[in-house]
Design a protein around this motif. Structure first.
Motif, PDB file in Angstrom:
ATOM      1  N   ILE A  27      17.691 101.516 -34.972  1.00  0.00           N
ATOM      2  CA  ILE A  27      16.985 101.231 -33.706  1.00  0.00           C
ATOM      3  C   ILE A  27      17.974 100.810 -32.611  1.00  0.00           C
ATOM      4  CG2 ILE A  27      15.281  99.741 -32.570  1.00  0.00           C
ATOM      5  CD1 ILE A  27      13.757  99.674 -35.271  1.00  0.00           C
TER       6      ILE A  27
ATOM      7  N   ILE B 111      15.366  93.460 -39.242  1.00  0.00           N
ATOM      8  CA  ILE B 111      14.354  94.480 -38.976  1.00  0.00           C
ATOM      9  C   ILE B 111      14.319  95.374 -40.207  1.00  0.00           C
ATOM     10  CG2 ILE B 111      13.673  96.457 -37.556  1.00  0.00           C
ATOM     11  CD1 ILE B 111      14.803  95.061 -35.146  1.00  0.00           C
TER      12      ILE B 111
ATOM     13  N   GLN C 194      11.333 103.826 -42.512  1.00  0.00           N
ATOM     14  CA  GLN C 194      11.751 105.230 -42.511  1.00  0.00           C
ATOM     15  C   GLN C 194      13.189 105.332 -42.038  1.00  0.00           C
ATOM     16  OE1 GLN C 194       9.714 107.473 -39.181  1.00  0.00           O
ATOM     17  NE2 GLN C 194       8.729 105.480 -38.958  1.00  0.00           N
TER      18      GLN C 194
ATOM     19  N   LEU D 233      16.051 106.631 -39.832  1.00  0.00           N
ATOM     20  CA  LEU D 233      16.141 107.089 -38.462  1.00  0.00           C
ATOM     21  C   LEU D 233      17.629 107.103 -38.117  1.00  0.00           C
ATOM     22  CD1 LEU D 233      14.220 107.625 -36.043  1.00  0.00           C
ATOM     23  CD2 LEU D 233      14.384 105.189 -35.523  1.00  0.00           C
ATOM     24  N   PRO D 234      18.202 108.273 -37.763  1.00  0.00           N
ATOM     25  CA  PRO D 234      19.646 108.294 -37.468  1.00  0.00           C
ATOM     26  C   PRO D 234      19.962 107.294 -36.358  1.00  0.00           C
ATOM     27  CG  PRO D 234      18.733 110.532 -37.526  1.00  0.00           C
ATOM     28  CD  PRO D 234      17.569 109.596 -37.593  1.00  0.00           C
ATOM     29  N   GLY D 235      20.936 106.423 -36.627  1.00  0.00           N
ATOM     30  CA  GLY D 235      21.291 105.398 -35.646  1.00  0.00           C
ATOM     31  C   GLY D 235      20.394 104.174 -35.687  1.00  0.00           C
TER      32      GLY D 235
ATOM     33  N   GLY E 201      25.346 104.357 -39.029  1.00  0.00           N
ATOM     34  CA  GLY E 201      24.562 105.519 -38.639  1.00  0.00           C
ATOM     35  C   GLY E 201      24.090 106.450 -39.742  1.00  0.00           C
TER      36      GLY E 201
END
Lengths: 319, 319
Positions: A192, A182, A186, A188-190, A123
């Motif tokens: 996808i 993947i 950028q 992104l917290p957590g 995370g």
């Protein structure tokens, strides 16, 4: 400098050898790589070999690379010794920001200028973890799913100070060894998949907190319901199929307004001691009194069989 | 009155023969039941028989009941004729509240005092649908998952005016024909599984709307990641396993605070025309240009194989 190709990576250092680190080690070994490991726990070597031995039959069933050897692993007393001669580093330390920061700084300093250091964090953004590194360009996130030797997905993303080549190289390496990657552009917290899992998890907690469903009902509603479709078609494609010939367009044009229906709770529920106890008791019901090792073995057998089943079903459509 | 046993149900009326209604018909036939159907569409009979024929090889593979006959189905010109002599009614009309209200009132009036009328609604509470019925005691929700002939889950729940025996009888009937039944004791919009699916779906829409992930990445993050575990262990049991020997208690006691992390968006996103178009284009990418019939066939093959794989993996642990 000349960047090495993914196929030139022969030795991987596994820093941290808990469930995730040892699972990575087993996977790397199955791909014919050598592994150099480090872990501060006194019984680390024993645990590591136990995970590798337990995973090996599953990995054999899925197909070993030429030269794959479960014994091609060594445990080293220091981080510096473990990374010496490694072509790639996979860090899987506990999820503690301070610990990750100092460890990643140490790893960046101890490795050569063409060695990528990937973190298994589930995370933390790399920009938050790379703050103590004097050379953060080679630090990337390479987030696996448990167990890393069976679930193909790896999410790859850099931090603000990560060099683009390091992200590409990590993605290329994971793809080369058979992972489904993947590559995110950028932070992104957590990432996808965990955001999606977390959304389910919160709704589940809400239903238990409100006495609307038990953990066992929630689990069965997935295993005997939508969960049977998700290994083959993800949530978007599932929605597409639900639209019949009109597909996604039909669904959005006709059911868009119901997105706003108050089906999903807005905030995370308060984790009261009552909710905590209900979840713990519920998990025990779902587990049916079986010990953890038996549940893990069941999951592993099932994941292998499910992966096979999905592959066969997909291939049949193309033939 | 003497209530009939589930095993005494020999004839089911399928009211509405679209994707869901025809799927139910195929399943009932495979369990050796006779089906009497009604649907107002001019080409209803042709479509119905096409669905049954398409489902039959899958149903045969899963195992037919003795006497199962794909031809044991008749289409009738009126609702009253379709339900004449039926021991159970499954209503699968389009998801339109006004339509459901008048149809369920008609069905309650046209059936005998021991015939349960179940609605396939995917979201309306029975209390909202039963308002026009003079005798709403036998009206229950029996919510299946697409395709009803392959996915075992059925959520059963009554409305405020439903008699408890009608809920029990519907649940007992579905279990008798091999369904996995969740019998709910309260009306919950979206029931259980759809609330969980909806939570995932909203987070997916948010990520696409924010340009953080494409539908293809979202789908792959599930199919190649957590989706591989969900047919065997639901979200609560998955979380339990993630806690290692400490299980659910360890996870909640150590990671409870991160439930509050701002990973999941609070409100449903605005369905702008841009988001709509991105989702439609993304579904086409995920579909890989394959026609809907091919996607449906792929899903069906995979669900059968996944169900088999999970059964085998579970049985291996018990032997």
């Amino acid at each position: 400098m000349a960047e090495r190709q993914a196929s030139e990576i022969r030795t991987v250092a596994c820093i941290g050898a808990g469930v995730i680190g040892a699972g990575w080690a087993a996977y790397f070994l199955s791909r014919g790589l050598r592994v150099r490991a480090w872990d501060p726990a006194p019984d680390a070597e024993q645990k590591l070999r136990r995970v590798v031995d337990a995973a090996w039959p599953a990995l054999t069933e899925l197909g070993l690379a030429e030269g794959a050897d479960p014994a091609a692993i060594t445990l080293h007393p220091t981080v510096a010794e473990a990374v010496a001669g490694a072509d790639f580093v996979q860090e899987s330390a506990p999820e503690d920001l301070g610990l990750k920061r100092s460890l990643l700084a140490e790893l960046a300093a101890a490795t050569g200028p063409d060695v990528v250091v990937a973190s298994s964090t589930s995370g933390f953004p790399m920009s938050d973890m790379a703050t103590e590194a004097t050379d953060p360009a080679r630090l990337v996130v390479g987030h696996p799913f448990n167990p890393p030797y069976l679930i193909p997905l790896v999410e790859v993303v850099g931090g603000t100070a990560t060099a683009p080549w390091a992200v590409s190289r990590a993605a290329e390496f994971y793809r080369h060894i058979g992972k489904s990657v993947i590559e995110m552009d950028q932070e992104l917290p957590g990432f996808i998949a965990n955001r999606l899992q977390e959304a389910i998890w919160r709704e589940a907690l809400h239903m238990v907190a409100a006495g609307e469903a038990t953990p066992e009902e929630i689990d069965r509603s997935i295993t005997d319901g939508p969960g049977l479709r998700w290994p083959v078609h993800g949530p978007c494609l599932t929605f597409h199929l639900a639209g019949g010939e009109g597909g996604m367009a039909h669904m959005l044009d006709h059911f868009g307004p119901s997105l706003k229906a108050p089906w999903t709770r807005l905030d995370a529920p308060e984790l009261t001691s009552e909710l905590r106890d209900d979840m713990v008791a519920g998990a025990e019901v779902s587990a049916g009194g079986r010990p953890m090792a038996e549940l893990v073995a069941e999951r592993d057998r099932a994941v292998i069989a499910i992966r096979r089943a999905v592959q066969t079903a997909r291939a049949a459509g193309r033939s």
